[in-house]
Design a protein around this motif. Structure first.
Motif, PDB file in Angstrom:
ATOM      1  N   ALA A 115      40.727  65.595 100.937  1.00 18.79           N
ATOM      2  CA  ALA A 115      39.705  64.953 100.115  1.00 18.79           C
ATOM      3  C   ALA A 115      39.513  63.493 100.503  1.00 18.79           C
ATOM      4  N   ALA A 116      40.298  63.009 101.449  1.00 20.11           N
ATOM      5  CA  ALA A 116      40.208  61.618 101.879  1.00 20.11           C
ATOM      6  C   ALA A 116      39.128  61.465 102.949  1.00 20.11           C
ATOM      7  N   PRO A 117      38.568  60.269 103.106  1.00 19.53           N
ATOM      8  CA  PRO A 117      37.496  60.068 104.091  1.00 19.53           C
ATOM      9  C   PRO A 117      37.904  60.417 105.513  1.00 19.53           C
ATOM     10  N   CYS A 118      39.188  60.205 105.891  1.00 19.40           N
ATOM     11  CA  CYS A 118      39.585  60.430 107.278  1.00 19.40           C
ATOM     12  C   CYS A 118      39.475  61.893 107.690  1.00 19.40           C
ATOM     13  N   ALA A 119      39.514  62.825 106.740  1.00 21.27           N
ATOM     14  CA  ALA A 119      39.423  64.241 107.084  1.00 21.27           C
ATOM     15  C   ALA A 119      38.022  64.637 107.521  1.00 21.27           C
ATOM     16  N   SER A 120      37.006  63.853 107.156  1.00 20.78           N
ATOM     17  CA  SER A 120      35.628  64.190 107.505  1.00 20.78           C
ATOM     18  C   SER A 120      35.121  63.418 108.710  1.00 20.78           C
ATOM     19  N   ARG A 121      35.991  62.681 109.345  1.00 23.73           N
ATOM     20  CA  ARG A 121      35.560  61.886 110.496  1.00 23.73           C
ATOM     21  C   ARG A 121      36.268  62.338 111.758  1.00 23.73           C
ATOM     22  N   PRO A 122      35.562  62.342 112.882  1.00 24.93           N
ATOM     23  CA  PRO A 122      36.250  62.609 114.151  1.00 24.93           C
ATOM     24  C   PRO A 122      37.120  61.411 114.523  1.00 24.93           C
ATOM     25  N   LEU A 123      38.059  61.650 115.391  1.00 24.39           N
ATOM     26  CA  LEU A 123      38.946  60.580 115.818  1.00 24.39           C
ATOM     27  C   LEU A 123      38.191  59.631 116.742  1.00 24.39           C
ATOM     28  N   ALA A 124      38.207  58.351 116.418  1.00 23.27           N
ATOM     29  CA  ALA A 124      37.489  57.362 117.222  1.00 23.27           C
ATOM     30  C   ALA A 124      38.161  57.174 118.585  1.00 23.27           C
ATOM     31  N   PRO A 125      37.389  56.929 119.630  1.00 25.44           N
ATOM     32  CA  PRO A 125      37.964  56.773 120.980  1.00 25.44           C
ATOM     33  C   PRO A 125      38.469  55.360 121.240  1.00 25.44           C
ATOM     34  N   TRP A 126      39.017  54.717 120.248  1.00 24.53           N
ATOM     35  CA  TRP A 126      39.619  53.405 120.450  1.00 24.53           C
ATOM     36  C   TRP A 126      40.850  53.292 119.551  1.00 24.53           C
ATOM     37  N   PHE A 127      41.618  52.255 119.800  1.00 26.37           N
ATOM     38  CA  PHE A 127      42.847  52.061 119.034  1.00 26.37           C
ATOM     39  C   PHE A 127      42.499  51.872 117.559  1.00 26.37           C
ATOM     40  N   PRO A 128      43.174  52.592 116.653  1.00 27.83           N
ATOM     41  CA  PRO A 128      42.802  52.520 115.232  1.00 27.83           C
ATOM     42  C   PRO A 128      43.001  51.111 114.669  1.00 27.83           C
ATOM     43  N   HIS A 129      42.079  50.716 113.777  1.00 32.47           N
ATOM     44  CA  HIS A 129      42.152  49.403 113.135  1.00 32.47           C
ATOM     45  C   HIS A 129      43.100  49.402 111.953  1.00 32.47           C
ATOM     46  N   GLU A 130      43.236  50.538 111.265  1.00 35.82           N
ATOM     47  CA  GLU A 130      44.032  50.599 110.059  1.00 35.82           C
ATOM     48  C   GLU A 130      44.965  51.797 110.109  1.00 35.82           C
ATOM     49  N   GLY A 131      46.062  51.679 109.383  1.00 36.38           N
ATOM     50  CA  GLY A 131      46.993  52.788 109.298  1.00 36.38           C
ATOM     51  C   GLY A 131      46.617  53.755 108.196  1.00 36.38           C
ATOM     52  N   GLN A 132      47.419  54.786 108.052  1.00 33.70           N
ATOM     53  CA  GLN A 132      47.203  55.764 106.996  1.00 33.70           C
ATOM     54  C   GLN A 132      48.561  56.310 106.583  1.00 33.70           C
ATOM     55  N   PRO A 133      48.654  56.983 105.455  1.00 34.82           N
ATOM     56  CA  PRO A 133      49.953  57.475 104.993  1.00 34.82           C
ATOM     57  C   PRO A 133      50.605  58.415 105.998  1.00 34.82           C
ATOM     58  N   ALA A 134      51.931  58.473 105.944  1.00 30.27           N
ATOM     59  CA  ALA A 134      52.673  59.302 106.902  1.00 30.27           C
ATOM     60  C   ALA A 134      52.303  60.777 106.770  1.00 30.27           C
ATOM     61  N   SER A 135      52.094  61.247 105.541  1.00 29.42           N
ATOM     62  CA  SER A 135      51.730  62.651 105.355  1.00 29.42           C
ATOM     63  C   SER A 135      50.377  62.962 105.983  1.00 29.42           C
ATOM     64  N   PHE A 136      49.430  62.012 105.890  1.00 30.06           N
ATOM     65  CA  PHE A 136      48.120  62.200 106.517  1.00 30.06           C
ATOM     66  C   PHE A 136      48.268  62.249 108.028  1.00 30.06           C
ATOM     67  N   THR A 137      49.061  61.350 108.556  1.00 29.11           N
ATOM     68  CA  THR A 137      49.250  61.288 110.005  1.00 29.11           C
ATOM     69  C   THR A 137      49.900  62.560 110.521  1.00 29.11           C
ATOM     70  N   LYS A 138      50.878  63.071 109.799  1.00 24.28           N
ATOM     71  CA  LYS A 138      51.517  64.318 110.208  1.00 24.28           C
ATOM     72  C   LYS A 138      50.523  65.473 110.207  1.00 24.28           C
ATOM     73  N   THR A 139      49.648  65.509 109.220  1.00 32.45           N
ATOM     74  CA  THR A 139      48.626  66.551 109.173  1.00 32.45           C
ATOM     75  C   THR A 139      47.684  66.443 110.357  1.00 32.45           C
ATOM     76  N   ARG A 140      47.301  65.216 110.717  1.00 30.87           N
ATOM     77  CA  ARG A 140      46.409  65.022 111.864  1.00 30.87           C
ATOM     78  C   ARG A 140      47.078  65.494 113.148  1.00 30.87           C
ATOM     79  N   VAL A 141      48.343  65.188 113.324  1.00 34.00           N
ATOM     80  CA  VAL A 141      49.073  65.665 114.505  1.00 34.00           C
ATOM     81  C   VAL A 141      49.140  67.187 114.515  1.00 34.00           C
ATOM     82  N   ASN A 142      49.408  67.775 113.356  1.00 35.03           N
ATOM     83  CA  ASN A 142      49.529  69.228 113.264  1.00 35.03           C
ATOM     84  C   ASN A 142      48.225  69.928 113.600  1.00 35.03           C
ATOM     85  N   GLU A 143      47.099  69.283 113.343  1.00 31.10           N
ATOM     86  CA  GLU A 143      45.807  69.888 113.670  1.00 31.10           C
ATOM     87  C   GLU A 143      45.679  70.156 115.172  1.00 31.10           C
TER      88      GLU A 143
END
Length: 596
Positions: A115-143
């Motif tokens: 339900a967070a905004p990051c789930a509806s966005r593709p991964l940007a092709p540059w170094f991220p400007h902001e961090g996100q929670p560890a659980s979110f990051t783990k989910t992104r890796v798992n994808e």
């Protein structure tokens, strides 16, 4: 999916930029770095309030018909400057806000990932400007991993994928240990040496004179068997260079100008291609017969010369799992060395067989009991049952062998000897290997090998029973069967049937049924000049085969499903055989065989 004119003017787009462009242009904080035709140039201190143009209308939505009266699919998308997010078009960031202007702390803490905004966005092709929670990051890796093949149904790779929960805990312990730093982690390095001693004992390495000084056999844990093979090859090269220079009265500089060679089967693994290319050694190939997959000792004796640094004998080649006759090769080299006054020795590449052959009965002597064997390497992460990135190399002695590749390291606060090409690395593989040795012991490894060989026999029998509609055997088994080989099943379609499809087509169809079985052409890629040729001296290079590696994950129950999947895949191939015949006729490649 861009027009050719745009492609030539600007850099090729990142695969995610089309979706990223839409997301960026909808955000009110987006700015442009470059002036575009028809668009006002914006500086980085202000935000444009100009309305964005509507997205271009696709041919289908516009109702443009094709020849059949239907609107064509928008296979090519026209890219307008206003909608394209180039690599340099990074958005301006407001303090403490996310990429869409939503406060990142509120969005990330209040809602779950989907339900967070990051789930509806593709991964940007540059170094991220902001961090996100560890659980979110783990989910992104798992994808990313969700798009992989199921490793439990992968019969192509030799790498172990089965771990007990305690093994994972042990691997996590090793993540924090830099095993290269013996001064800070003396206990962990003692574990390394204890494991190394177990490996050397398993391979019947004679106790060296330096054992009391170092407390271990000459050898090292490595990052897979690739590093182990390269280290062993370098030791052979430097040993030969010293001998050759003394024999011909050359200085070290003059001896370096002589181009040495290494005798090896054409069934070599990829690590040796790297050795030949990186370490300036010429490959001297010996082509085995397709009926044996093994080196012929007489052919080896005929191939060596004064510039040969050594001979590689493969204990379990990765095509069919056969063992080269190490003892017979050693006897042939002994005769040559005595006649020519040479000192050519053997390195045993036991990447797969080093942790199988010791637990099989009736295997001919292959290890340090053969006097000509100078070094042995193996992958701990294959049938050694450790985690990926584990390897071992053991030398017969330090003198004139491992001493050639040893480096003394003192800048970490103490004095230590380093054998490896890599330096800083985690101890996870070594820890898991030690765990597995203690967990299984000789009895456990023997039972494990017996189970794997039994499953391989079951698969081999099932393939042999499959028949063509004319009654002929559908598959020809080309491995060594149940004795003196790896738990591997190698086969090919019966050449007498002249089928319109091949083993690589079978691989592709099986992959749609969740199973991954490797299909190969019997073709050699020369590591120096890049040419291709036949793998065997008596078979065409375009002939195909397939191989099933029976690891711990491939149980009898799963093997039954694999046989059923092969039957279904073959039925499909017969139904569409004409299409495969046309496809193969268009890409036929002519090759010539090298003489035996």
């Amino acid at each position: 999916f861009f027009s050719s004119s745009i492609w030539l003017r600007r850099r090729p787009p990142h695969p995610g930029q089309q979706l990223l462009a839409s997301a960026m242009m909808e955000a009110p904080s987006r700015q442009r770095r470059h002036s575009e035709p028809g668009v006002e140039s914006l500086d980085r201190q202000h935000i444009s309030s100009a309305p964005m143009p509507p997205p271009p209308t696709s041919p289908r939505s516009a109702g443009t018909p094709n020849g059949n009266g239907l609107a064509p699919l928008p296979l090519k998308r026209q890219r307008t400057p206003q909608r394209y997010a180039d690599w340099d078009d990074r958005p301006t960031r407001r303090p403490h806000t996310g990429e869409h202007g939503v406060p990142s702390d509120t969005a990330c803490e209040k809602y779950p990932y989907y339900a967070a905004p990051c789930a509806s966005r593709p991964l940007a092709p540059w170094f991220p400007h902001e961090g996100q929670p560890a659980s979110f990051t783990k989910t992104r890796v798992n994808e990313y991993t969700l798009l992989d093949f199921n490793p439990m149904l992968n019969t192509s790779s030799y790498v172990n994928v089965v771990f007990e929960p305690e093994e994972i805990d042990v691997a996590n312990m090793g993540l924090r240990v830099n095993i290269a730093d013996q001064t800070i982690y003396p206990g962990s390095f003692r574990l390394h040496n204890d494991t190394l001693n177990m490996v050397a004992d398993l391979w019947h390495c004679p106790k060296p004179n330096s054992f009391e000084e170092y407390g271990c056999y000459p050898g090292a844990g490595t990052v897979g068997s690739t590093e182990a093979c390269i280290l062993a090859g370098l030791a052979l090269k430097f040993r030969w260079r010293k001998w050759y220079g003394e024999r011909h009265g050359l200085s070290p500089t003059e001896a370096r100008r002589v181009y040495p060679n290494l005798v090896i089967s054409t069934c070599f693994q990829a690590c040796w291609e790297k050795f030949f290319r990186y370490m300036d050694v010429e490959p001297n190939f010996v082509s085995p017969s397709v009926h044996s997959f093994k080196l012929d000792p007489k052919a080896v004796a005929a191939a060596v010369n004064e510039r040969t640094i050594g001979v590689v004998a493969i204990l379990g080649n990765h095509y069919g799992g056969q063992y080269d006759p190490v003892a017979s090769i050693g006897a042939a080299l002994a005769e040559v060395n005595e006649r020519e006054d040479w000192q050519i020795g053997i390195h045993v590449d036991a990447a797969s067989g080093g942790f199988v052959a010791p637990f099989q009965s009736g295997v001919p002597v292959w290890d340090f009991r053969v006097p000509q064997v100078l070094s042995i390497s193996a992958s701990g992460h294959k049938f050694g049952e450790s985690c990926c990135g584990t390897g071992w190399v053991v030398w017969r002695d330090r003198e004139d062998l491992s001493e050639h590749v040893a480096c003394n390291v003192s800048y970490l606060g103490g004095k230590a000897e380093s054998f490896t090409l890599n330096f800083s690395r985690p101890a996870s593989g070594l820890f898991v290997q030690f765990f597995k040795f203690l967990r299984l012991g000789r009895e456990g490894y023997t039972l494990l090998t017996s189970n794997q060989m039994s499953t391989a026999a079951f698969l081999r029998s099932g393939l042999s029973e499959m028949r063509h509609q004319a009654g002929s055997q559908l598959f020809e088994i080309i491995d060594d069967g149940e004795f003196n080989c790896l738990p591997v099943v190698a086969a090919r379609f019966n050449p007498a049937l002249s089928l319109p499809f091949d083993a690589i087509d079978l691989q592709h169809v099986l992959s749609e049924r969740h199973w991954y079985v490797s299909g190969y052409r019997m073709r050699l890629h020369h590591p120096i000049d890049g040419t291709t040729g036949p793998l065997f001296c008596d078979e065409e290079a375009d002939t195909t085969m397939f191989r099933i590696v029976v690891k711990s994950n491939l149980t009898r129950a799963l093997a039954g499903d694999l046989l059923e999947s092969i039957e279904n895949a073959v039925s499909f191939l017969f139904k569409v055989g004409a299409g495969y015949a046309q496809m193969h006729s268009q890409r036929a490649i002519k090759t010539h065989n090298a003489p035996c």
